[in-house]
Write an enzyme that holds these catalytic residues in place. Sequence first.
Site, PDB file in Angstrom:
ATOM      1  N   GLY A 275       1.089  -1.213  -0.115  1.00  0.00           N
ATOM      2  CA  GLY A 275      -0.457   0.292   0.084  1.00  0.00           C
ATOM      3  C   GLY A 275       0.987   1.125  -0.387  1.00  0.00           C
ATOM      4  O   GLY A 275       1.883   1.306  -0.486  1.00  0.00           O
TER       5      GLY A 275
ATOM      6  N   HIS B  79     -16.332   5.653  11.612  1.00  0.00           N
ATOM      7  CA  HIS B  79     -16.088   7.417  10.521  1.00  0.00           C
ATOM      8  C   HIS B  79     -18.282   7.234  10.424  1.00  0.00           C
ATOM      9  O   HIS B  79     -18.649   6.918   9.936  1.00  0.00           O
ATOM     10  CB  HIS B  79     -15.741   6.715   8.985  1.00  0.00           C
ATOM     11  CG  HIS B  79     -15.616   8.063   8.355  1.00  0.00           C
ATOM     12  ND1 HIS B  79     -16.298   8.206   8.228  1.00  0.00           N
ATOM     13  CD2 HIS B  79     -14.214   7.695   8.107  1.00  0.00           C
ATOM     14  CE1 HIS B  79     -16.015   9.459   7.103  1.00  0.00           C
ATOM     15  NE2 HIS B  79     -14.929   9.147   7.070  1.00  0.00           N
TER      16      HIS B  79
ATOM     17  N   ARG C  30     -14.344  13.334  13.702  1.00  0.00           N
ATOM     18  CA  ARG C  30     -14.458  11.870  13.344  1.00  0.00           C
ATOM     19  C   ARG C  30     -15.336  10.814  14.554  1.00  0.00           C
ATOM     20  O   ARG C  30     -16.889  10.714  14.382  1.00  0.00           O
ATOM     21  CB  ARG C  30     -14.277  10.886  12.892  1.00  0.00           C
ATOM     22  CG  ARG C  30     -13.707  11.228  11.223  1.00  0.00           C
ATOM     23  CD  ARG C  30     -12.706  10.443  10.910  1.00  0.00           C
ATOM     24  NE  ARG C  30     -12.178  11.163   9.424  1.00  0.00           N
ATOM     25  CZ  ARG C  30     -11.626  10.220   8.517  1.00  0.00           C
ATOM     26  NH1 ARG C  30     -10.636   9.594   9.131  1.00  0.00           N
ATOM     27  NH2 ARG C  30     -10.884  11.181   7.310  1.00  0.00           N
TER      28      ARG C  30
ATOM     29  N   HIS D 252     -13.628   2.251  10.539  1.00  0.00           N
ATOM     30  CA  HIS D 252     -12.865   2.468   9.260  1.00  0.00           C
ATOM     31  C   HIS D 252     -11.585   2.511   9.203  1.00  0.00           C
ATOM     32  O   HIS D 252     -10.287   2.761   8.418  1.00  0.00           O
ATOM     33  CB  HIS D 252     -13.449   4.150   9.219  1.00  0.00           C
ATOM     34  CG  HIS D 252     -12.693   5.371   7.567  1.00  0.00           C
ATOM     35  ND1 HIS D 252     -12.971   4.705   6.316  1.00  0.00           N
ATOM     36  CD2 HIS D 252     -12.092   5.788   7.535  1.00  0.00           C
ATOM     37  CE1 HIS D 252     -12.133   5.091   6.223  1.00  0.00           C
ATOM     38  NE2 HIS D 252     -11.381   6.402   6.834  1.00  0.00           N
TER      39      HIS D 252
ATOM     40  N   GLU E 242      -1.108   1.822   8.756  1.00  0.00           N
ATOM     41  CA  GLU E 242      -1.593   1.750   9.637  1.00  0.00           C
ATOM     42  C   GLU E 242      -1.760   0.732  10.581  1.00  0.00           C
ATOM     43  O   GLU E 242      -1.837   0.276  11.596  1.00  0.00           O
ATOM     44  CB  GLU E 242      -2.683   1.460   7.975  1.00  0.00           C
ATOM     45  CG  GLU E 242      -4.365   1.294   9.301  1.00  0.00           C
ATOM     46  CD  GLU E 242      -5.774   0.746   9.147  1.00  0.00           C
ATOM     47  OE1 GLU E 242      -5.713   1.855   7.620  1.00  0.00           O
ATOM     48  OE2 GLU E 242      -6.570   0.929   8.743  1.00  0.00           O
TER      49      GLU E 242
END
Lengths: 248, 667
Positions: free
Chosen positions: B43, B267, B338, B430, B454
């Site tokens: 990623g 989210h 959020r 999310h 992440e």
Amino acid sequence: MKLYLKIWRQKNASTKGQMVDYTLDGVESDMSFLEMLDILNEELISKGEEPVEFDHDCREGICGTCSLMINGRPHGPDSMITVCQLHMRSFNDGDEIVIEPWRAKAFPVIKDLIVDRTAFDRIQQAGGYISVNTSGRPVDANAIPIEKEMADKSFNAATCIGCGACVAACKNASAMLFTSAKVSQFALLPQGQVEAAERVENMVRQMDLEGFGNCTNTGACEIECPKGISLENIARMNREYLSASVKG
Amino acid sequence: MGVLDSREPKGPLANKWTNHKNEIDLVNPANKRNIDIIIVGTGLAGGSAAATLAELGYNVKTFCYQDSPRRAHSIAAQGGVNAAKNYQGDGDSVYRLFYDTVKGGDYRSRESNVYRLAEVSTNIIDQCVAQGVPFAREYGGLLDNRSFGGVLVSRTFYAKGQTGQQLLLGAYAAMNRQIQRGKIKSYTRHEMLDLVLVDGKARGIIARDLVSGKIERHSAHAVVLATGGYGNLFFLSTYCMGANVMAAWKAHKKGAFFANPCFTQIHPTCIPVSGDHQSKLTLMSESLRNDGRIWVPKRLEDAQAIREGKLKPTQLGEEERDYYLERRYPAFGNLVPRDVASRAAKERCDAGFGVNKTGEAVYLDFSAAIMRYGREKALTSGMKDVDDNTIRELGEKIVEAKYGNLFQMYEKIVDENPYKTPMMIYPAVHYTMGGLWVDYNLQTTIPGCYAAGEANFSDHGANRLGASALMQGLADGYFVLPYTIGDYLSDDIRTGPISTDSPEFDAAEKNVTDKLEKLMSGTGIHSVDYYHKKLGKIMWNKCGMSRNAKELKEAIKEIAELRKDFWENVKIPGRPDSKNQELEKAGRVADFLELGELFAKDALERNESCGGHFREEYQTPEGEALRDDENFKFVSAWEYKGEPSDAKLHKEDLVYENIKVKTRSYK
Ligand SMILES: Cc1cc2nc3c(=O)[nH]c(=O)nc-3n(C[C@H](O)[C@H](O)[C@H](O)COP(=O)(O)OP(=O)(O)OC[C@H]3O[C@@H](n4cnc5c(N)ncnc54)[C@H](O)[C@@H]3O)c2cc1C
Ligand code: SF4
Ligand code: FES
């Protein structure tokens, strides 16, 4: 609703495949097409049979992984979407649905509905980049102003998700729409100019090596492309290619 | 082991990174050729790290489970990437980005890491533009920006609603260049099933070729895990279907501490759940909150009538609507962070004001923006006496240019036209702020094992602000790891190639094949999805948007029972020595069933509310999160000791030298 499915089953690249019939009941209209297949697979597993393998990941139309021929059309009956965005409300109770993998010599079947699309990666490895170092300190981003119209055009070409529907839709299994989208993205930007000629030559050469067919301007690719990649890109690539070979 | 050394450099905050880089050991270019690095995940974090490390001269091997590196989950990111460029002249700066991020994360992140992130953020944009990433531009040819939740400046760079795609294609192109040069060897459709340690150092991985089913050994001098987040343990989430925790969890079992597992971002703007068959949830980019106003009906009767289909939202006038975010948080309004927006939506729906059939949805309404843009357009194009319909049409065009693909996506899924009737949205899982614990160099507690993007825990604290995950992934890969990994590898220049023919590799491989056999041997009754869905329900109901001690304790018990049932009764058809998607899923769910328990344990341990972690017992009278800085200003880092219930807690105290820790307020 109740559906009659005809699905291509093939163990691996070296065995012969065949169509197999399945009947599936209880499909709801707000399921996605892939969720419908999930339910079929649950049923198969509970009966001790092997589920139907298909490629998918993001399930929101952006990763380009899902790839099914549905009733003879890549990504199914709707336009401008991928299979994962297709919903069962596009079908009726009692419909027969034929589900097959992408068909192209350059995309060999791996299993059931999964094909090998690494040819696309190799086309990009042949030159689909700008040769700038990532560990260096490039100039400030705003030092390269780009006309909005050009930036937008480049962006539109760059939205190709590499799904391969264009190849599957083409009677010659040509990869021109895909390759031209990649070439155009860079050709339209000032950063991509320096190596433009070399890029287009290398990418087109690789595309031919991979065994994709020729483009005969039928336009089926544009119709089936989920991202609306335009034939204009093919024209642009041809121009780029021509001027590169003249220069070369 | 047991002492958490964050290796934060000393000195003033603004100089830490520069000083650190100056002091770090370097590897001579000629020696880099003799060093191999494995990067799991392609990623934004893994792709950018692979390209840069290969460019520096290391031999890189990359792994991903998809058929192409370009399909990593980063591709799905919609809204944008932050950078403190201050191109808009609205007062942005490195310090402000740092401040917003630490505050947004509810003061549960490491100061020095976040400052570095803000500092290198500006390079990211330069880098990506040089690579040909087609960011949105203004008519003058300069880059455009927009604003995201939790901040008051416009610092988000974007490419329509497909920013992640464009950034990932940039990193992928850079990878391709190195693949072509032979400096990266890319293994696609490969899954890492275990980490191999030799003399306590990460020296390789065991991977499964997902097409042939073959188990392979790969060695290297260092291993980077950039395998993304673990939010899929909730089953329904905005993650891609294959997202998993396998690599990180296997590293955890080999000694890497797992930090803050309970910090999960919910989210606020996702398409609501429609039925039991659903396999995933779709995010509507947060950028929509710039123009969309969020509301529910003021009166319970109206909400009920809407749910029953007797009333349409467009029939309710301004005074009959409750714009609850604007009401509760006048300074930030629809742009609150959020966690705040998600909880506020849940609060209204729990109180009976939800607007879809299940009562779990609120409206995101564009009508005001459409009319505002339409009027502006009419004025600037010199049109006079235009009627409302024309204005609406003009406005719709402008909204379409900004968010067209998102509106199209919504319409495909919900079968309603969001230009004409307000969108329905509801919070969904999310992003996971927790992950492998890493020090300032991004090294885990296993020497030679790094975590990026992440997959690590480091920069977002208890809540992530919008557009900062992409920033962190790229910062780690392009600008941090390439320096910090050299510090470790400089000791390895004489080591030579690492053999895969060692007792350690033998043992790891045996461990993997035993596990696969065990999974396949079950004469079971239930599919993998059956277990995954059950786990997801427990997680969402008891460890979701709000948590309490009683339910967390129940969850811990239920997950342990479910795990036992899974190993006894799961049913996997087919064979392990060929392509087998059920087996792939089973391995991933097996790990989720362990992580889920640790997650609940972490949430139970943290007797405070902060960011994405809301404990019902700890709230202010107004229902806002109540932090306990005195007792919980730390990172919880869990050490593996066998069953998740045995995990041992280590604490990294968070020290704020440059920021005054305050109560977060967006009023
Ligand atoms: C819908 C959506 C929208 C988002 N929008 C934004 C946004 O606007 N701005 C923003 O900043 N962030 C956004 N995010 C968050 C952001 O996209 C992610 O946090 C980020 O992309 C993660 O990047 P990564 O490189 O860490 O991991 P990923 O991109 O998830 O990559 C993980 C990689 O690891 C590989 N992998 C995993 N496990 C294994 C294994 N065992 N073996 C081999 N390979 C493995 C995968 O194949 C993949 O290559 C969004 C997220 C979602 C879901
Ligand atoms: S051009 Fe269109 S159809 Fe072809 S790969 Fe790209 S997105 Fe798919
Ligand atoms: S699954 Fe990603 S595009 Fe369909």
